[in-house]
Structure formats: C-alpha cells, structure tokens
Motif scaffolding. Sequence first.
Motif: not given
Length: 469
Positions: A281-285
Amino acid sequence: MGDLSRIEILPQAFLSRMREMLGDEYEEFLESYQKPRTYGLRVNTSKITCEEFEKLVPFPVTRIPWTENGYFYSEDVRPSRCPMYQAGLYYLQEPSAMTPAACLPVNPGESVLDLCAAPGGKATALGAALKGQGLLIANDISTSRARALLRNLELFGISNSFVTNETPARLAEQFPEFFHKILLDAPCSGEGMFRKEEALAKDWTPEKSHELARIQRELILQSADMLRPGGLLLYSTCTFAPEEDEGTISYLLEQRENMELLELPAYEGFSPGVPEWGNGNENLRKCVRIFPHKMNGEGHFLALMKKQGQPDMVQQPSSVRPDANTRKWLELFLEEIGLQTLGGKAFDWNRVETRGDKVYYLPPVNTGFRGLTFLRNGLYLGDLKKNRFEPSQPFALALYKNDVKAVISLPVADSRLTRYLKGETLLIEEGEARGKKGWHLLCAEGYPLGFGKLVNGTLKNKYPAGWRV
C-alpha cells in the motif's frame, strides 16, 4: 559496553536483515553503534515554560530539534538528583522516544488512552497536554510496571488520570468508541534499543518478531475499536522489524476499512515507511522510521491513523459529593494553606470522593467504570486523621506555581532543598515563609516540591519516606 562490543553483540541474523533493508546505508548504520548513546529530558510544559526552564536549569542542556520541549544533556550529569526533577518539571526520556507522544495532537478536554503505558514516558506527555482537563486512562497489564507508571504520573502532577491494570481485551469491552486519542506504543522486539540496552540484543531471535507481531495485531484492532469516529490512533514501536511495523499497519488497514493513514510532521532526519515491507500500500510511505545513523537518538517507528467520521466532544462530568466530615477538615486545611486554585483551576467540590479514610479528587470526566482493576482514579489528596486532614505528596505535586499562599520558596541551588528531599528538618529564616506557622508548601523557585509544618522557624519535614532521595 565499549564501542567494539556494541557491534560484536549484534546477532548475525539481525545484521543480515538490516543489510538487506538498508542497502548502501548499511555501513553508515553500523557505524552509528560506535557512537555514544544520547541522553534526553522532556519539560513538563503544564507546569513550566521551556523559556523559564532554560533560565532555572542548573546544568547544560541543548534543544532536541524534533521535539519542541525536549533537551539533550550530557552523560556526566545526574538530572534525577536536581530538585527540579523532584518537583516534576521534567521527565528523563530517550530523545527518539519523545517523538510518538509529540506527534499525537492532544487537546485539553479530550478522553485519551495510553494502552501500554508503563513506565510513563509517553503517558506523562499526554497528561501534560491535557492540562488537567478531560481524562487520561493509562494502562499496563503488569502490576509492578503499573505501579511505576502511577508514581511517574504523580511526580508529574497529573490530576485527571485513571491508572488501570487490565488486559487490553477487557478495556476494549468497556470502552467501545470512547476515546478521542489513543497511543499504542506496542510491545516489540526492541531492535532500535540495541545500542542502549545490551540485554535486548543478547535475547533477540527472529522468532520473537513473529510472536510479537501477532500480539501487536490484536492490540491495534482493539485500539481502533476503542477510538471514536474522527479520533486519532498513534502506533509506535522501537524496532526496525518490518513485520512489526509496516506489516502491522497493513493488517489494520485491511481489517478496518474505516481507518486511514495520515501524514506525520516532517523532520529532515525522518525516513518514510516502505510499502514493500508491508502489503505494498503506497500510503505506508506516510509512516515514519527513525534510524540512529540519521538522527541523534535510537530507532523508532511511528504511524498516525484517523477513524472516519466526525468527532463528538460530549463528556459526562464527574458528580460526587464529599461527606460532611471530609468537607469540614479538608476545607480547614485548604484555608490554612490559602488555596487559590488546583493546577491553575478552581477547586471543584463535586470531584471530591472519600473511600475509607482516604480522600480523592476525581477526573472531571465520569470514571465510574465498574469491574475494572485500577490503581488510582484521579488524584490522591490525602488522609482523614482524628480531627484533621493530612495532605499527600501527589497533592503537593499537582499544585502549580501560585496555587497556594502558604509557601516557602528557595532557590534551586539552596542546599536545604536537597536536605528536605532526604527527609531532614529545615531552619527557615525570617521573611522566607509567607505564613507564621502551620502547613506550608516548600517550593524550588516557586514550583511545589512537598509539604512541611512550620513551627517557630523550623519546618518539620512531611516528605514521605518512600519518596526520599
């Protein structure tokens, strides 16, 4: 532990994984273990401003750039021996460990939970942010650790706490969608503390992360279920293990679709989360990683999440009344010391409760939660004796500067403060006490330290034996 031994005790399986995680940064990461550890303290801004603290502190400090009320101090200093520490004006805490509580925006009047709170570093920060309003529930499943937690909250003068000794599952049953803010500093494998604590490195195994990740996933779901709509959950660990960090956050987002990741405050040394270390999940950045080769502190992981919906600030106020005998003797004592306010706010008799011969000042939010195991509900004011009220040490520390009139204020460097903390009787010179006799609050530069009884220029020491230095 010497510089070389720090590296020698690091487990090979840990080093191999860190090499894979960090790539070109690995050698720089390894070199950080040859550097000395850092020491920090966090100012109790509910009692003293940072500017006033800097004027009074009798040893050198420098600001921690990522925490507005945090300071570095050198290894040769002993700040726990300073009267300012015993007055609850600061808490000793590893610099990176200050970050989680600093990144959870707590407002006075909210209901806040620190789920795994002992020994109290983060709970004291949350309590200070509440400024005596709302409710702080500080919990730890270990009874011995919960006692240490209570002591630190009392030292910091937190008057609106409910210190519980419960399983998180039991709290989740009791508090569905109750809290505005929750901090979950989860039990973890402690990889970020290997430089600080050799025993953690010696006991480490790869299998520990698997078991701890299972526990963390239970805790984070329970935390999400206790959060009100619109509420914020801050998850943190002091480990680098992806399974315990991005892996746990990935699990929450999969299991609770009403939870979303938020951006955390930026600092040049913070590293972003890595989606590939979770479910992609890119939001984990939006998560933050703290590495010792990029920051002047130990390793940490943080993630801030919001529950969808609109927050509700409706709270049920405390509504108890003291019995006539309690009110009589407590009122006489408050008149004797010239109480103006308690923690800067008007004294509320609707919060005074007597249990046996002990008197408590309950939080302003109703905490009549039956069936929970707890160590303390609110502030322990003191004891009813025969024809008198005897104040407690936590009561003294919950008082702010200028809360009472009957004070004896001495400079921080005055040796009598140290003698008081050892339990000795003090000689008070004419003009140093505002009153002639009776109960007085001994202060360091106006900041309360404890009670004593003044008789003919002598202050009889009432500092409890269990608190003495």
